[in-house]
Design a protein around this motif. Structure first.
Motif, mmCIF file in Angstrom:
data_model
loop_
_atom_site.group_PDB
_atom_site.id
_atom_site.type_symbol
_atom_site.label_atom_id
_atom_site.label_comp_id
_atom_site.label_asym_id
_atom_site.label_seq_id
_atom_site.Cartn_x
_atom_site.Cartn_y
_atom_site.Cartn_z
ATOM 1 N N LEU A 37 59.810 6.597 38.696
ATOM 2 C CA LEU A 37 60.151 7.921 38.160
ATOM 3 C C LEU A 37 60.180 8.991 39.242
ATOM 4 O O LEU A 37 60.329 10.181 38.941
ATOM 5 C CB LEU A 37 59.127 8.316 37.089
ATOM 6 N N TYR A 64 63.184 11.356 24.957
ATOM 7 C CA TYR A 64 63.503 10.497 26.099
ATOM 8 C C TYR A 64 65.009 10.456 26.349
ATOM 9 O O TYR A 64 65.459 10.514 27.494
ATOM 10 C CB TYR A 64 62.976 9.081 25.858
ATOM 11 N N GLU A 111 59.316 1.856 26.458
ATOM 12 C CA GLU A 111 59.473 2.541 27.733
ATOM 13 C C GLU A 111 59.652 4.042 27.544
ATOM 14 O O GLU A 111 59.143 4.852 28.321
ATOM 15 C CB GLU A 111 60.679 1.962 28.485
ATOM 16 N N LYS A 140 55.126 2.461 38.329
ATOM 17 C CA LYS A 140 55.914 3.249 37.382
ATOM 18 C C LYS A 140 56.148 4.666 37.923
ATOM 19 O O LYS A 140 57.232 5.231 37.760
ATOM 20 C CB LYS A 140 55.210 3.324 36.030
ATOM 21 N N VAL A 166 57.286 6.857 29.335
ATOM 22 C CA VAL A 166 57.809 7.832 30.298
ATOM 23 C C VAL A 166 57.476 9.255 29.855
ATOM 24 O O VAL A 166 57.075 10.094 30.673
ATOM 25 C CB VAL A 166 59.326 7.652 30.477
#
Length: 526
Positions: A345, A514, A377, A341, A381
């Motif tokens: 990112l 987000y 998600e 992950k 994040v």
């Protein structure tokens, strides 16, 4: 091996699925899409059964198909009626298409019980109907209903029925496992028997009552069938039909058989979701090849190997069917999941990083409390971003008050009063809603939209509440999951609390944060 024709019956057999009802406009949209995908035949419906299908055939004539032939479905003439006088046969001609798909009885039990006629008359019905439509200039596909059950009951007669279709001039004889109860070895054996008796090309139409429709179709092709019938997403009566979203990639990628082009195959996931959307049916996340979970990885050992080579835990590269790989983070995760992950990112973290291990432990603790990041998600994040220097929250809450008023014989009234800090600005505003969560959402947007106008494109597309500790009654911990969309993409966020409003607020804040974070043009205001 020989190429295989893809014959789609989503608009007829698929429409018989419980909970699905296509409008004429829906059917036209799907037909155009399937033609773009390179399907060979698209069965539009049964024009003799309802006005909507008649309207479809009338309207589809105004569209030019690039590859697909539009087929009209119908049955053989009725007993003791001249074929040219039969209403079902007339309706096929009225549809003004080039292909007629005619279904007839292969099982002597059905001939006597369902049709109430003699075995000899049934043979005449098949032969004469096919021959008449052929004489009218149509290509005729003959669907031998209940062929496999019929063969098991009376092999000689079942073969006589398909022979009658061949004698009438059918271009293809399709063997149907109508009740969906046959097994792959039976299908292969009986297709080979029919192939030895007939010179006409064979097809397969398999139902999924024994969850064998795709396997049965593959075995039929191995035995010589050159046409496969099925539906997008396996829609159909009872347990559905052979799922073309599985059948096509199995034929193309696993068997090396030509069906549709590789370029079109890369749109398979998109097609599956498009038809789901038109059908107003939620896509099955666990559907092979095209489901959102088809290439999702959760276990740490799996992800560790996946980082070295995708073939360790994936049977194909997801992009071949237009899908994508997903790595999930949960209490079952290892450091490999988190590293994957981080890489997505563009965050550089070493495997031995203490910060990375702290975050992984925090995630596991949060999941133990009831958080679930697999479908959230956005929240995940945001959590990762907060762990690194350089992340600036786009806004922060100063105070929030929620008022809900209920009066007898009047709708409940909710109002949210909010005070927020956005950069150096303090915004104080209020908004009403048809419920407390709606009022919260409206107030948050109202406070932010002047500074972040992009928020106007975001909207809640789904809101779910899950009670985690039922035994605690109204004091139970709840998990709120929110799905948000901006018209181009969607994302999920999550909140957990014993207070449903607080849980909703957590998910709402993550949702907006987000969405703003993903906007490349966004900068935190001064």
């Amino acid at each position: 091996m020989h190429p295989v024709q893809i014959y789609d019956t989503t608009l007829r057999d698929g429409a018989q699925s419980e909970g699905i009802s296509f409008s004429c406009e829906d059917k036209i949209k799907i037909a155009q899409y399937l033609d773009e995908m390179g399907f060979h035949y698209i069965e539009g419906g049964w024009p003799g059964s309802n006005p909507k299908d008649l309207d479809f055939f009338h309207r589809i004539r105004g569209y030019t198909m690039k590859r697909a032939k539009i087929a009209a479905f119908g049955s053989t003439r009725r007993p003791s009626i001249a074929v040219e006088d039969d209403p079902s046969v007339k309706s096929i001609l009225d549809a003004q298409v080039s292909v007629a798909t005619i279904v007839g009885k292969s099982w002597d039990f059905h001939v006597r019980q369902a049709l109430g006629t003699t075995l000899e008359e049934n043979l005449a019905m098949i032969r004469e109907t096919v021959a008449y439509l052929k004489s009218c200039g149509m290509e005729v596909v003959y669907d031998a209903e209940h062929f496999f059950d019929g063969y098991k009951a009376n092999a000689a007669y079942a073969l006589e029925t398909v022979k009658a279709a061949e004698e009438g001039g059918a271009s293809t004889v399709v063997l149907c496992d109508t009740n969906g109860g046959s097994l792959p070895m039976e299908i292969m054996e009986l297709v080979q028997v029919a192939r030895n008796r007939l010179s006409v090309p064979l097809g397969i139409h398999a139902h999924n009552d024994g969850e064998m429709a795709v396997a049965n179709s593959l075995m039929a092709v191995r035995a010589g069938a050159v046409q496969v019938q099925g539906t997008v997403n396996g829609y159909g009566e009872r347990c559905g039909n052979a799922n073309l979203c599985s059948l096509i990639p199995n034929l193309t990628l696993k068997c090396g058989i030509e069906t549709i082009s590789r370029k079109k195959l890369a749109r398979l996931t998109e097609m599956s979701h498009f038809v789901s959307e038109v059908a107003n049916v939620s896509p099955d996340p666990h559907r092979p090849y095209v489901g959102v979970s088809a290439f999702a990885h959760k276990g740490g050992v799996h992800v560790s190997a996946l980082l070295k080579d995708y073939k360790t835990y994936e049977h194909i590269e997801p992009g071949l069917v237009g899908n994508q790989r997903r790595v999930l983070v949960s209490e079952l995760s290892g450091m490999s999941n988190l590293l994957y992950k981080y890489k997505e990112l563009n965050l550089q973290v070493d495997r031995q990083s203490q910060e990375g291990r702290r975050i992984l432990e925090e995630i596991k603790q949060m999941e133990n409390q009831g958080f679930q990041f697999e479908g959230a998600e956005g929240s995940f994040v945001i959590l990762l971003r907060k762990a690194f220097n350089g992340y600036h929250e786009p806004f922060s809450l100063e105070a929030l008050r929620l008022i809900t008023e209920i009066r007898e014989n009047n709708p409940a009234y909710s109002e949210a009063i909010i005070k927020m800090k956005i950069g150096d600005r303090v915004v104080h505003t209020a908004a009403e809603g048809n419920g407390p969560v709606n009022a919260l959402d409206n107030a948050l947007r109202k406070a932010l939209e002047e500074v972040y106008p992009e928020i106007r494109s975001m909207h809640l597309s789904d809101y779910k509440v899950r009670v985690l500790d039922e035994k605690d009654g109204t004091g139970a911990t709840v998990r709120v999951h929110i799905e948000t969309s901006n018209g181009k993409r969607s994302w999920g966020t999550v909140g957990v609390s014993q207070n449903i409003i607080e849980a909703s607020w957590q998910a709402l804040v993550d949702s907006v944060a987000y969405g703003l974070l993903e906007d490349d043009n966004h900068d935190t205001p001064a």
